[in-house]
Design a protein around this motif. Structure first.
Motif, PDB file in Angstrom:
ATOM      1  N   PRO A  10     -17.882  32.829   5.179  1.00 28.76           N
ATOM      2  CA  PRO A  10     -18.465  32.988   6.508  1.00 28.76           C
ATOM      3  C   PRO A  10     -18.121  34.318   7.182  1.00 28.76           C
ATOM      4  O   PRO A  10     -18.832  34.752   8.083  1.00 28.76           O
ATOM      5  CB  PRO A  10     -17.901  31.809   7.298  1.00 28.76           C
ATOM      6  N   LEU A  11     -17.078  34.994   6.728  1.00 29.74           N
ATOM      7  CA  LEU A  11     -16.707  36.267   7.338  1.00 29.74           C
ATOM      8  C   LEU A  11     -17.662  37.381   6.899  1.00 29.74           C
ATOM      9  O   LEU A  11     -18.226  38.086   7.721  1.00 29.74           O
ATOM     10  CB  LEU A  11     -15.267  36.645   7.005  1.00 29.74           C
ATOM     11  N   HIS A  69      -6.952  28.798   8.179  1.00 31.11           N
ATOM     12  CA  HIS A  69      -6.884  27.961   9.383  1.00 31.11           C
ATOM     13  C   HIS A  69      -7.346  28.820  10.559  1.00 31.11           C
ATOM     14  O   HIS A  69      -6.769  29.877  10.812  1.00 31.11           O
ATOM     15  CB  HIS A  69      -5.452  27.483   9.624  1.00 31.11           C
ATOM     16  N   LEU A  70      -8.382  28.388  11.247  1.00 30.47           N
ATOM     17  CA  LEU A  70      -8.896  29.186  12.367  1.00 30.47           C
ATOM     18  C   LEU A  70      -7.847  29.362  13.454  1.00 30.47           C
ATOM     19  O   LEU A  70      -7.769  30.412  14.083  1.00 30.47           O
ATOM     20  CB  LEU A  70     -10.181  28.569  12.918  1.00 30.47           C
ATOM     21  N   VAL A  71      -7.035  28.344  13.684  1.00 29.04           N
ATOM     22  CA  VAL A  71      -5.851  28.473  14.532  1.00 29.04           C
ATOM     23  C   VAL A  71      -4.661  28.351  13.578  1.00 29.04           C
ATOM     24  O   VAL A  71      -4.548  27.366  12.859  1.00 29.04           O
ATOM     25  CB  VAL A  71      -5.780  27.366  15.616  1.00 29.04           C
ATOM     26  N   HIS A 131     -13.282  34.570   0.820  1.00 26.25           N
ATOM     27  CA  HIS A 131     -12.791  35.375  -0.293  1.00 26.25           C
ATOM     28  C   HIS A 131     -11.318  35.677   0.013  1.00 26.25           C
ATOM     29  O   HIS A 131     -10.960  35.890   1.182  1.00 26.25           O
ATOM     30  CB  HIS A 131     -13.517  36.729  -0.372  1.00 26.25           C
ATOM     31  N   HIS A 132     -10.501  35.742  -1.006  1.00 27.09           N
ATOM     32  CA  HIS A 132      -9.092  36.053  -0.794  1.00 27.09           C
ATOM     33  C   HIS A 132      -8.933  37.433  -0.136  1.00 27.09           C
ATOM     34  O   HIS A 132      -8.108  37.614   0.761  1.00 27.09           O
ATOM     35  CB  HIS A 132      -8.340  35.986  -2.117  1.00 27.09           C
ATOM     36  N   ILE A 133      -9.747  38.401  -0.544  1.00 23.12           N
ATOM     37  CA  ILE A 133      -9.665  39.747   0.028  1.00 23.12           C
ATOM     38  C   ILE A 133     -10.002  39.729   1.525  1.00 23.12           C
ATOM     39  O   ILE A 133      -9.386  40.437   2.319  1.00 23.12           O
ATOM     40  CB  ILE A 133     -10.553  40.743  -0.755  1.00 23.12           C
ATOM     41  N   CYS A 134     -10.961  38.906   1.927  1.00 25.61           N
ATOM     42  CA  CYS A 134     -11.315  38.787   3.348  1.00 25.61           C
ATOM     43  C   CYS A 134     -10.175  38.134   4.128  1.00 25.61           C
ATOM     44  O   CYS A 134      -9.827  38.568   5.229  1.00 25.61           O
ATOM     45  CB  CYS A 134     -12.605  37.971   3.510  1.00 25.61           C
ATOM     46  N   HIS A 135      -9.575  37.099   3.534  1.00 26.01           N
ATOM     47  CA  HIS A 135      -8.459  36.402   4.182  1.00 26.01           C
ATOM     48  C   HIS A 135      -7.272  37.351   4.345  1.00 26.01           C
ATOM     49  O   HIS A 135      -6.640  37.399   5.417  1.00 26.01           O
ATOM     50  CB  HIS A 135      -8.080  35.179   3.342  1.00 26.01           C
ATOM     51  N   LYS A 136      -6.981  38.133   3.309  1.00 29.55           N
ATOM     52  CA  LYS A 136      -5.868  39.079   3.392  1.00 29.55           C
ATOM     53  C   LYS A 136      -6.103  40.113   4.495  1.00 29.55           C
ATOM     54  O   LYS A 136      -5.165  40.485   5.203  1.00 29.55           O
ATOM     55  CB  LYS A 136      -5.674  39.784   2.043  1.00 29.55           C
ATOM     56  N   GLU A 137      -7.342  40.557   4.642  1.00 25.82           N
ATOM     57  CA  GLU A 137      -7.634  41.568   5.671  1.00 25.82           C
ATOM     58  C   GLU A 137      -7.444  41.002   7.076  1.00 25.82           C
ATOM     59  O   GLU A 137      -6.950  41.692   7.968  1.00 25.82           O
ATOM     60  CB  GLU A 137      -9.055  42.107   5.496  1.00 25.82           C
ATOM     61  N   ILE A 138      -7.809  39.747   7.275  1.00 19.96           N
ATOM     62  CA  ILE A 138      -7.595  39.102   8.578  1.00 19.96           C
ATOM     63  C   ILE A 138      -6.113  39.137   8.934  1.00 19.96           C
ATOM     64  O   ILE A 138      -5.724  39.553  10.025  1.00 19.96           O
ATOM     65  CB  ILE A 138      -8.109  37.647   8.569  1.00 19.96           C
ATOM     66  N   GLN A 185     -15.369  38.529  13.504  1.00 23.09           N
ATOM     67  CA  GLN A 185     -16.374  39.524  13.130  1.00 23.09           C
ATOM     68  C   GLN A 185     -16.525  40.610  14.191  1.00 23.09           C
ATOM     69  O   GLN A 185     -16.969  41.712  13.876  1.00 23.09           O
ATOM     70  CB  GLN A 185     -17.721  38.848  12.869  1.00 23.09           C
ATOM     71  N   GLN A 186     -16.144  40.333  15.435  1.00 20.83           N
ATOM     72  CA  GLN A 186     -16.267  41.306  16.524  1.00 20.83           C
ATOM     73  C   GLN A 186     -15.069  42.255  16.618  1.00 20.83           C
ATOM     74  O   GLN A 186     -15.155  43.282  17.290  1.00 20.83           O
ATOM     75  CB  GLN A 186     -16.447  40.578  17.863  1.00 20.83           C
ATOM     76  N   HIS A 187     -13.952  41.918  15.965  1.00 23.82           N
ATOM     77  CA  HIS A 187     -12.779  42.787  16.020  1.00 23.82           C
ATOM     78  C   HIS A 187     -13.144  44.127  15.369  1.00 23.82           C
ATOM     79  O   HIS A 187     -13.715  44.146  14.272  1.00 23.82           O
ATOM     80  CB  HIS A 187     -11.604  42.134  15.297  1.00 23.82           C
ATOM     81  N   PRO A 188     -12.848  45.259  16.005  1.00 20.35           N
ATOM     82  CA  PRO A 188     -13.275  46.561  15.471  1.00 20.35           C
ATOM     83  C   PRO A 188     -12.858  46.831  14.021  1.00 20.35           C
ATOM     84  O   PRO A 188     -13.675  47.273  13.216  1.00 20.35           O
ATOM     85  CB  PRO A 188     -12.635  47.572  16.428  1.00 20.35           C
ATOM     86  N   ARG A 189     -11.589  46.590  13.679  1.00 22.99           N
ATOM     87  CA  ARG A 189     -11.147  46.865  12.308  1.00 22.99           C
ATOM     88  C   ARG A 189     -11.811  45.906  11.324  1.00 22.99           C
ATOM     89  O   ARG A 189     -12.220  46.325  10.238  1.00 22.99           O
ATOM     90  CB  ARG A 189      -9.621  46.764  12.215  1.00 22.99           C
ATOM     91  N   LEU A 190     -11.919  44.631  11.691  1.00 24.04           N
ATOM     92  CA  LEU A 190     -12.551  43.672  10.791  1.00 24.04           C
ATOM     93  C   LEU A 190     -14.043  43.955  10.650  1.00 24.04           C
ATOM     94  O   LEU A 190     -14.608  43.789   9.566  1.00 24.04           O
ATOM     95  CB  LEU A 190     -12.296  42.236  11.258  1.00 24.04           C
ATOM     96  N   ALA A 191     -14.694  44.390  11.721  1.00 25.24           N
ATOM     97  CA  ALA A 191     -16.120  44.736  11.646  1.00 25.24           C
ATOM     98  C   ALA A 191     -16.323  45.891  10.656  1.00 25.24           C
ATOM     99  O   ALA A 191     -17.279  45.877   9.864  1.00 25.24           O
ATOM    100  CB  ALA A 191     -16.650  45.102  13.024  1.00 25.24           C
TER     101      ALA A 191
END
Length: 101
Positions: free
Chosen positions: A11-12, A27-29, A44-51, A71-77
């Motif tokens: 979903p990311l 976990h969203l929280v 994806h594990h890579i997406c989770h690690k970046e969060i 998705q709105q966070h500047p670095r994550l975007a």
């Protein structure tokens, strides 16, 4: 009945998650901030690690407890725009943490 041959979608980044690619349950929280037993999403594990390289557990609990907020966070975007150009099976070859404080 849903088609079982379709890979789940992260979903990311909205890319499919092939079965042979590392994946993670996010976990969203964060559990330590009251999210134990709360909603989770498969990433994806890579997406989770970046969060987790980008945000602290307190920030996740306070301001980034939804996919839309993440998705709105500047670095994550910026990361999402970059990773969407990679194939679904792409994994990072860079070892270690990249958290910048």
């Amino acid at each position: 009945m849903p088609d079982q041959t379709t890979d789940p979608t992260c979903p990311l980044c909205n890319r499919p998650i092939p079965p042979d690619v590392p994946q993670s349950l996010h976990h969203l929280v964060p559990k330590l901030k009251g999210g134990k037993g709360g909603p989770t999403v498969l990433l994806h594990h890579i997406c989770h690690k970046e969060i987790h390289a980008t945000l602290s557990e307190a920030e996740l609990a306070r301001d980034y407890s939804t996919i839309a907020a993440l998705q709105q966070h500047p670095r994550l975007a910026k990361f999402i725009a970059w990773i969407r150009k990679r194939p679904p099976a792409f994994t990072s070859r860079v070892p270690g943490h990249r958290r910048k404080r």
